[in-house]
Design an enzyme around this catalytic site. Structure first.
Site, mmCIF file in Angstrom:
data_model
loop_
_atom_site.group_PDB
_atom_site.id
_atom_site.type_symbol
_atom_site.label_atom_id
_atom_site.label_comp_id
_atom_site.label_asym_id
_atom_site.label_seq_id
_atom_site.Cartn_x
_atom_site.Cartn_y
_atom_site.Cartn_z
ATOM 1 N N ILE A 13 0.641 -1.216 -0.137
ATOM 2 C CA ILE A 13 -0.068 -0.132 -0.093
ATOM 3 C C ILE A 13 0.827 1.381 -0.121
ATOM 4 O O ILE A 13 0.560 2.178 -0.629
ATOM 5 C CB ILE A 13 -0.803 0.263 1.166
ATOM 6 C CG1 ILE A 13 -1.814 -1.248 1.058
ATOM 7 C CG2 ILE A 13 -2.014 1.196 1.314
ATOM 8 C CD1 ILE A 13 -2.437 -1.598 2.427
ATOM 9 N N SER A 35 12.008 -5.658 4.959
ATOM 10 C CA SER A 35 11.657 -7.112 5.878
ATOM 11 C C SER A 35 10.597 -7.873 4.869
ATOM 12 O O SER A 35 10.356 -8.864 4.835
ATOM 13 C CB SER A 35 11.100 -6.916 7.273
ATOM 14 O OG SER A 35 9.910 -6.300 7.439
ATOM 15 N N ASN A 36 9.819 -7.012 4.421
ATOM 16 C CA ASN A 36 8.801 -7.671 3.600
ATOM 17 C C ASN A 36 8.522 -6.979 2.242
ATOM 18 O O ASN A 36 7.437 -6.883 1.489
ATOM 19 C CB ASN A 36 7.275 -7.646 4.052
ATOM 20 C CG ASN A 36 6.333 -8.424 3.454
ATOM 21 O OD1 ASN A 36 6.832 -9.508 2.916
ATOM 22 N ND2 ASN A 36 5.138 -8.079 3.799
ATOM 23 N N ASP A 59 15.169 0.941 10.194
ATOM 24 C CA ASP A 59 14.241 0.333 11.033
ATOM 25 C C ASP A 59 13.403 1.633 11.769
ATOM 26 O O ASP A 59 14.188 2.267 12.340
ATOM 27 C CB ASP A 59 14.747 -0.726 11.688
ATOM 28 C CG ASP A 59 13.534 -1.392 12.512
ATOM 29 O OD1 ASP A 59 12.450 -0.909 12.770
ATOM 30 O OD2 ASP A 59 13.577 -2.735 12.489
ATOM 31 N N PHE A 81 2.805 3.170 7.530
ATOM 32 C CA PHE A 81 2.379 1.802 7.272
ATOM 33 C C PHE A 81 3.289 0.804 7.627
ATOM 34 O O PHE A 81 2.898 -0.296 7.836
ATOM 35 C CB PHE A 81 2.506 1.822 5.685
ATOM 36 C CG PHE A 81 1.804 2.676 4.866
ATOM 37 C CD1 PHE A 81 0.586 2.608 4.289
ATOM 38 C CD2 PHE A 81 2.539 3.762 4.199
ATOM 39 C CE1 PHE A 81 -0.207 3.267 3.363
ATOM 40 C CE2 PHE A 81 1.850 4.619 3.128
ATOM 41 C CZ PHE A 81 0.624 4.333 2.992
ATOM 42 N N SER A 125 -7.134 -1.119 10.256
ATOM 43 C CA SER A 125 -7.777 -2.032 9.627
ATOM 44 C C SER A 125 -9.257 -2.240 10.177
ATOM 45 O O SER A 125 -9.527 -2.129 11.338
ATOM 46 C CB SER A 125 -7.002 -3.247 9.921
ATOM 47 O OG SER A 125 -7.608 -4.323 9.308
ATOM 48 N N THR A 127 -10.237 -4.997 10.763
ATOM 49 C CA THR A 127 -10.389 -5.878 11.800
ATOM 50 C C THR A 127 -10.254 -5.407 13.301
ATOM 51 O O THR A 127 -10.765 -6.244 14.101
ATOM 52 C CB THR A 127 -8.983 -6.780 11.758
ATOM 53 O OG1 THR A 127 -8.906 -7.902 12.604
ATOM 54 C CG2 THR A 127 -7.687 -5.802 12.104
ATOM 55 N N TYR A 149 -2.275 -9.600 15.870
ATOM 56 C CA TYR A 149 -2.272 -8.519 14.524
ATOM 57 C C TYR A 149 -3.158 -7.489 14.832
ATOM 58 O O TYR A 149 -3.076 -6.258 14.905
ATOM 59 C CB TYR A 149 -2.338 -9.130 13.204
ATOM 60 C CG TYR A 149 -2.719 -8.251 12.000
ATOM 61 C CD1 TYR A 149 -1.696 -7.251 11.533
ATOM 62 C CD2 TYR A 149 -4.023 -8.028 11.731
ATOM 63 C CE1 TYR A 149 -2.179 -6.316 10.753
ATOM 64 C CE2 TYR A 149 -4.347 -7.387 10.607
ATOM 65 C CZ TYR A 149 -3.663 -6.430 10.172
ATOM 66 O OH TYR A 149 -3.777 -5.341 9.350
ATOM 67 N N LYS A 153 -3.514 -3.231 15.997
ATOM 68 C CA LYS A 153 -4.069 -2.158 15.185
ATOM 69 C C LYS A 153 -4.993 -1.327 16.058
ATOM 70 O O LYS A 153 -5.100 0.098 16.217
ATOM 71 C CB LYS A 153 -4.861 -2.590 14.036
ATOM 72 C CG LYS A 153 -4.056 -3.190 12.687
ATOM 73 C CD LYS A 153 -3.188 -2.163 12.167
ATOM 74 C CE LYS A 153 -2.373 -2.575 11.068
ATOM 75 N NZ LYS A 153 -1.378 -1.678 10.562
ATOM 76 N N ARG A 231 -16.072 -10.306 1.877
ATOM 77 C CA ARG A 231 -15.471 -9.497 2.025
ATOM 78 C C ARG A 231 -15.677 -8.379 1.228
ATOM 79 O O ARG A 231 -16.264 -8.409 0.056
ATOM 80 C CB ARG A 231 -13.924 -9.781 2.052
ATOM 81 C CG ARG A 231 -13.600 -11.010 2.779
ATOM 82 C CD ARG A 231 -13.286 -10.496 4.323
ATOM 83 N NE ARG A 231 -13.125 -11.440 5.214
ATOM 84 C CZ ARG A 231 -13.859 -12.413 5.796
ATOM 85 N NH1 ARG A 231 -15.122 -12.567 5.480
ATOM 86 N NH2 ARG A 231 -13.345 -13.323 6.599
HETATM 87 N N1 UDP Z 1 -9.703 -17.418 1.811
HETATM 88 C C1 UDP Z 1 -9.916 -18.526 1.269
HETATM 89 N N2 UDP Z 1 -8.776 -19.339 0.794
HETATM 90 C C2 UDP Z 1 -7.480 -18.635 0.959
HETATM 91 C C3 UDP Z 1 -7.504 -17.132 1.596
HETATM 92 C C4 UDP Z 1 -8.583 -16.912 1.939
HETATM 93 O O1 UDP Z 1 -11.301 -19.283 1.094
HETATM 94 O O2 UDP Z 1 -6.552 -19.156 0.633
HETATM 95 C C5 UDP Z 1 -11.197 -16.615 2.197
HETATM 96 C C6 UDP Z 1 -11.116 -16.455 3.430
HETATM 97 O O3 UDP Z 1 -11.714 -17.399 4.497
HETATM 98 C C7 UDP Z 1 -12.073 -15.037 3.598
HETATM 99 C C8 UDP Z 1 -11.595 -14.348 2.319
HETATM 100 O O4 UDP Z 1 -11.170 -15.603 1.494
HETATM 101 O O5 UDP Z 1 -13.310 -15.312 3.642
HETATM 102 C C9 UDP Z 1 -10.680 -13.131 2.474
HETATM 103 O O6 UDP Z 1 -9.660 -13.719 3.242
HETATM 104 P P1 UDP Z 1 -8.406 -12.850 3.571
HETATM 105 O O7 UDP Z 1 -7.495 -13.735 4.163
HETATM 106 O O8 UDP Z 1 -7.746 -12.390 2.070
HETATM 107 O O9 UDP Z 1 -8.722 -11.614 4.326
HETATM 108 P P2 UDP Z 1 -9.635 -11.329 5.611
HETATM 109 O O10 UDP Z 1 -10.015 -12.808 5.998
HETATM 110 O O11 UDP Z 1 -8.513 -11.278 6.451
HETATM 111 O O12 UDP Z 1 -10.628 -10.593 5.478
#
Ligand code: UDP
Length: 333
Positions: A13, A35-36, A59, A81, A125, A127, A149, A153, A231
């Site tokens: 991003i 690192s990534n 860092d 970020f 996020s 999340t 994680y 956040k 999502r």
């Molecule tokens: N997902 C999946 N297979 C994968 C990775 C993710 O079915 O290999 C699904 C996961 O269960 C979720 C959606 O794809 O419903 C998005 O997952 P991601 O990890 O990209 O984002 P997050 O869950 O963190 O929103």
């Protein structure tokens, strides 16, 4: 025009945001410990924009190195970020996540105070909405995160809020991203996870590239229209534009403000697979696998606030996301 420090500036991003800032006449200073991500991202940003961002391989938790950067560059604002972001790894190595993500932020805030830099935009996020019910709006309760994680956040949001509360000259914008995917239309920058991808889109593009033989769909018995997880996917270029809008907002406002950056539209895993197939004329083999622990059935944003206050709205659709993600992955072959 502002001089903006992007911590984690060569990441997925960060790099797209650097492009947008440079295109709009701002100056970009990137700090990353690689690192990534990798140094060639700096060349690619220059290829796209015709302007070379200043790059520091440091860092951000290294107080001395960060102070040297601030002394030399005197940034007007920071977009933060930098941080570890793999959910599964955070469960296995929680202390590493808390130490890195929190330390980086605290050192950054202390250094900003030392050098009178008072504007910060933070990569948060969706999340943080934890166990709330979607659609999430900025007033939905936060907390109840299902992994370290997510808690980092949440905690960083609180740290920033506290800092702005204590110093009324500070301007803090918390951007809660939904699911960033896609890549720059040039195919030069994009998402390049190390190892096995955790996220859906990079996994799909690696299956398309023949690097993995099939996709595991994590559960088809959720209470969603087709049983698979839903999502709110957002194109990374739209997300990058949201950061520029947040930066403009921070210039004329103090205190803390929170914005969701999403599209408001939900897409299921099966819909995403089929959209990718249609957009790119490919077949993605998949199997239905068990649910992934900690996953929600649904997540999508309420987007009104960013539209009304930042005058920003996501414009790209799922097809754009699939096409651009695949163009970047093909460039890696
Ligand atoms: N997902 C999946 N297979 C994968 C990775 C993710 O079915 O290999 C699904 C996961 O269960 C979720 C959606 O794809 O419903 C998005 O997952 P991601 O990890 O990209 O984002 P997050 O869950 O963190 O929103």
């Amino acid at each position: 025009m502002s001089k903006v420090l992007l911590t984690g500036g060569t990441g997925f991003i960060g790099s797209h945001t650097a492009v947008k800032l440079l295109e709009q006449g701002h100056e970009a200073v990137l700090a990353d410990n690689l690192s990534n991500s990798s140094r060639d991202v700096v060349d690619r940003i220059e290829q796209i924009t015709g302007k070379r961002p200043v790059f520091y391989e440091i860092d951000v938790a290294d107080r001395q190195a960060l102070a040297d950067l601030f002394r030399k560059e005197s940034p007007d604002a920071v977009i933060h970020f930098a941080g570890y972001k793999a959910v599964g790894e955070s469960v296995a190595k929680p202390l590493m996540y808390y130490r890195n993500n929190l330390d980086t932020t605290l050192t950054l805030l202390e250094t900003m105070a030392q050098f009178d830099c008072r504007r910060i935009i933070f990569s948060s996020s969706s999340t943080v909405y934890g166990a709330s019910q979607p659609p999430f709006n900025e007033d939905s309760p936060t907390g109840g995160c299902s992994n370290p994680y997510g808690w980092t956040k949440f905690m960083i949001e609180k740290i920033l809020e506290g800092a702005a509360h204590a110093d009324e000259r500070l301007s803090v914008v918390l951007l809660r991203y939904f699911n960033p995917v896609g890549a720059h239309a040039s195919g030069l920058i994009g998402e390049k996870p190390g190892g096995i991808p955790n996220n859906l889109m990079p996994f799909i593009t690696q299956v398309a590239a023949g690097k993995r033989d099939h996709l595991n769909v994590f559960g088809n018995d959720y209470e969603t229209p087709d049983g698979t997880g839903v999502r709110d996917y957002i194109h990374v270029v739209d997300l990058a534009k949201g950061h520029v809008a947040a930066l403009n907002y921070a210039e004329s406002h103090t205190g803390t403000e929170v914005f969701n950056l999403g599209t408001g539209k939900g897409t299921s895993v099966l819909e995403m697979i089929h959209a990718f197939e249609r957009a790119n004329g490919l077949t993605i083999p998949y199997v239905i696998a068990p649910r992934r622990p900690g996953d929600l059935a649904f997540s999508f944003a309420e987007t009104r606030k960013a539209e009304a206050v930042l005058h920003w709205k996501a414009e790209k659709n799922i097809e754009d996301m699939c096409r651009d993600a695949w163009r970047f992955e093909k460039g890696l072959l």
